[in-house]
Design a protein around this motif. Structure first.
Motif, PDB file in Angstrom:
ATOM      1  N   GLN A   1       1.094  -1.518   0.380  1.00  0.00           N
ATOM      2  CA  GLN A   1      -0.295  -0.101   0.010  1.00  0.00           C
ATOM      3  C   GLN A   1       0.644   1.105  -0.301  1.00  0.00           C
ATOM      4  N   TYR A   2      -0.072   2.551  -0.650  1.00  0.00           N
ATOM      5  CA  TYR A   2       0.899   3.691  -0.612  1.00  0.00           C
ATOM      6  C   TYR A   2       0.684   4.727   0.925  1.00  0.00           C
ATOM      7  N   ILE A   3       1.243   5.438   0.910  1.00  0.00           N
ATOM      8  CA  ILE A   3       0.984   6.461   1.757  1.00  0.00           C
ATOM      9  C   ILE A   3       1.450   7.753   1.299  1.00  0.00           C
ATOM     10  N   VAL A   4       0.746   8.875   0.915  1.00  0.00           N
ATOM     11  CA  VAL A   4       1.222  10.158   0.612  1.00  0.00           C
ATOM     12  C   VAL A   4       1.099  10.902   1.632  1.00  0.00           C
ATOM     13  N   ALA A   5       2.144  11.766   1.032  1.00  0.00           N
ATOM     14  CA  ALA A   5       1.793  13.780   2.372  1.00  0.00           C
ATOM     15  C   ALA A   5       1.795  14.582   1.445  1.00  0.00           C
ATOM     16  N   ASP A   6       0.190  15.759   1.124  1.00  0.00           N
ATOM     17  CA  ASP A   6      -0.177  16.283   0.662  1.00  0.00           C
ATOM     18  C   ASP A   6       0.332  17.641   1.541  1.00  0.00           C
ATOM     19  N   LEU A   7       0.520  18.839   0.860  1.00  0.00           N
ATOM     20  CA  LEU A   7       1.189  20.419   1.267  1.00  0.00           C
ATOM     21  C   LEU A   7       0.185  21.036   0.577  1.00  0.00           C
ATOM     22  N   GLY A   8      -0.279  21.819   0.989  1.00  0.00           N
ATOM     23  CA  GLY A   8      -0.729  22.862  -0.226  1.00  0.00           C
ATOM     24  C   GLY A   8      -1.457  22.550  -1.105  1.00  0.00           C
ATOM     25  N   GLY A   9      -2.569  21.491  -1.591  1.00  0.00           N
ATOM     26  CA  GLY A   9      -2.924  20.823  -2.170  1.00  0.00           C
ATOM     27  C   GLY A   9      -2.333  19.807  -3.181  1.00  0.00           C
ATOM     28  N   SER A  10      -0.825  19.992  -2.533  1.00  0.00           N
ATOM     29  CA  SER A  10       0.361  19.133  -3.549  1.00  0.00           C
ATOM     30  C   SER A  10       0.508  17.672  -2.911  1.00  0.00           C
ATOM     31  N   THR A  11       1.003  17.111  -3.653  1.00  0.00           N
ATOM     32  CA  THR A  11       1.573  15.877  -2.704  1.00  0.00           C
ATOM     33  C   THR A  11       3.202  16.133  -3.170  1.00  0.00           C
ATOM     34  N   VAL A  12       3.260  16.015  -2.259  1.00  0.00           N
ATOM     35  CA  VAL A  12       5.185  15.842  -2.152  1.00  0.00           C
ATOM     36  C   VAL A  12       5.773  15.235  -1.749  1.00  0.00           C
ATOM     37  N   GLY A  13       5.356  14.080  -1.180  1.00  0.00           N
ATOM     38  CA  GLY A  13       6.011  12.488  -0.598  1.00  0.00           C
ATOM     39  C   GLY A  13       5.323  11.424  -0.312  1.00  0.00           C
ATOM     40  N   CYS A  14       5.767  10.180  -0.873  1.00  0.00           N
ATOM     41  CA  CYS A  14       5.010   9.011  -0.354  1.00  0.00           C
ATOM     42  C   CYS A  14       6.078   7.994   0.330  1.00  0.00           C
ATOM     43  N   LEU A  15       5.465   6.512   0.354  1.00  0.00           N
ATOM     44  CA  LEU A  15       5.555   5.977   0.620  1.00  0.00           C
ATOM     45  C   LEU A  15       5.159   4.520   0.063  1.00  0.00           C
ATOM     46  N   MET A  16       5.842   3.517   0.361  1.00  0.00           N
ATOM     47  CA  MET A  16       5.277   2.078  -0.055  1.00  0.00           C
ATOM     48  C   MET A  16       4.682   1.003   1.204  1.00  0.00           C
ATOM     49  N   ILE A  17       4.262   0.711   2.122  1.00  0.00           N
ATOM     50  CA  ILE A  17       4.450  -0.526   2.699  1.00  0.00           C
ATOM     51  C   ILE A  17       4.052  -2.060   2.086  1.00  0.00           C
ATOM     52  N   THR A  18       4.995  -2.824   2.657  1.00  0.00           N
ATOM     53  CA  THR A  18       5.383  -4.122   1.820  1.00  0.00           C
ATOM     54  C   THR A  18       5.129  -4.896   3.439  1.00  0.00           C
ATOM     55  N   HIS A  19       4.502  -6.369   3.092  1.00  0.00           N
ATOM     56  CA  HIS A  19       4.774  -7.336   4.625  1.00  0.00           C
ATOM     57  C   HIS A  19       5.820  -8.391   4.257  1.00  0.00           C
ATOM     58  N   GLU A  20       6.008  -9.175   5.069  1.00  0.00           N
ATOM     59  CA  GLU A  20       7.288  -9.839   5.178  1.00  0.00           C
ATOM     60  C   GLU A  20       6.341 -10.719   6.534  1.00  0.00           C
ATOM     61  N   TRP A  21       6.481 -11.430   6.797  1.00  0.00           N
ATOM     62  CA  TRP A  21       6.002 -12.701   7.462  1.00  0.00           C
ATOM     63  C   TRP A  21       6.929 -13.592   8.846  1.00  0.00           C
ATOM     64  N   SER A  22       6.518 -13.036   9.910  1.00  0.00           N
ATOM     65  CA  SER A  22       7.991 -13.745  10.734  1.00  0.00           C
ATOM     66  C   SER A  22       7.676 -14.882  11.367  1.00  0.00           C
ATOM     67  N   ASP A  23       8.108 -15.901  10.798  1.00  0.00           N
ATOM     68  CA  ASP A  23       7.583 -16.982  11.623  1.00  0.00           C
ATOM     69  C   ASP A  23       8.348 -17.135  13.511  1.00  0.00           C
ATOM     70  N   TRP A  24       9.726 -16.692  13.257  1.00  0.00           N
ATOM     71  CA  TRP A  24      10.216 -16.752  14.781  1.00  0.00           C
ATOM     72  C   TRP A  24       9.825 -15.525  15.581  1.00  0.00           C
ATOM     73  N   ARG A  25       9.061 -14.206  14.781  1.00  0.00           N
ATOM     74  CA  ARG A  25       8.406 -13.635  15.723  1.00  0.00           C
ATOM     75  C   ARG A  25       7.118 -13.861  15.846  1.00  0.00           C
ATOM     76  N   ASN A  26       6.044 -15.025  15.410  1.00  0.00           N
ATOM     77  CA  ASN A  26       4.858 -15.243  14.699  1.00  0.00           C
ATOM     78  C   ASN A  26       4.113 -13.770  14.650  1.00  0.00           C
ATOM     79  N   GLY A  27       4.377 -13.423  13.651  1.00  0.00           N
ATOM     80  CA  GLY A  27       4.072 -11.473  13.273  1.00  0.00           C
ATOM     81  C   GLY A  27       4.222 -11.167  12.084  1.00  0.00           C
ATOM     82  N   ASP A  28       3.615  -9.981  11.688  1.00  0.00           N
ATOM     83  CA  ASP A  28       3.829  -8.964  10.493  1.00  0.00           C
ATOM     84  C   ASP A  28       5.063  -7.821  10.919  1.00  0.00           C
ATOM     85  N   ILE A  29       6.270  -7.822   9.541  1.00  0.00           N
ATOM     86  CA  ILE A  29       6.903  -6.405   9.288  1.00  0.00           C
ATOM     87  C   ILE A  29       6.338  -6.239   8.330  1.00  0.00           C
ATOM     88  N   TRP A  30       6.580  -5.016   8.897  1.00  0.00           N
ATOM     89  CA  TRP A  30       5.838  -3.855   7.904  1.00  0.00           C
ATOM     90  C   TRP A  30       7.468  -3.703   7.458  1.00  0.00           C
TER      91      TRP A  30
END
Length: 151
Positions: free
Chosen positions: A54-83
């Protein structure tokens, strides 16, 4: 009074902007020229299949000025999701103004709420500025190196 940074989930109308940011980032960080059509298809794929991320964006003054993407990794060692935070980009005119910090704090908050066990990102070895920013936000270097085989 400064304009507040607004953080939101990206939507398909953001594809061209996100693709342009990705192309600019590849050039700035690695001097790689990416194919626009391929990158746009790649970004569109995330909107077509939420399992890819999923993408997350940052808007400022009506313009998109930044973004990032989150992906997922399952950790069996920790029994949880790592983003994994990937495809981070902030428009050069808006750097050092809290845009990434706002994006990161948003991701951190939703990750905590979702029960995520860790947030990770990779950073270029020589990116001292990036490393300093990430450390100020509470991240630390791990004992892992990333290895890859292109196919």
């Amino acid at each position: 009074m400064s304009t507040p940074i607004s953080i939101r989930p990206a939507n398909p109308s953001d594809v061209a902007c996100i693709a342009a940011f990705n192309i600019a980032m590849a050039w700035e960080t690695e001097k790689l020229r990416l194919d626009t059509d391929t990158v746009q298809q790649g970004v569109n794929s995330v909107f077509s299949d939420a399992a890819k991320g999923q993408y997350i964006v940052a808007d400022l003054g009506g313009s998109t000025v930044g973004c990032l993407m989150i992906t997922h990794e399952w950790s069996d060692w920790r029994n949880g999701d790592i983003w994994w935070i990937q495809s981070v980009y902030v428009d050069p005119d808006h750097r050092r103004k809290g845009v990434f910090k706002s994006l990161y704090r948003h991701v951190e908050a939703i990750a905590r709420k979702a029960g995520v066990v860790a947030i990770r990102l990779y950073v270029e070895h020589d990116n001292a500025s990036g490393k300093a920013t990430y450390q100020k936000l509470g991240m630390s270097m791990t004992h892992y190196d990333v290895m890859q085989q292109d196919l």
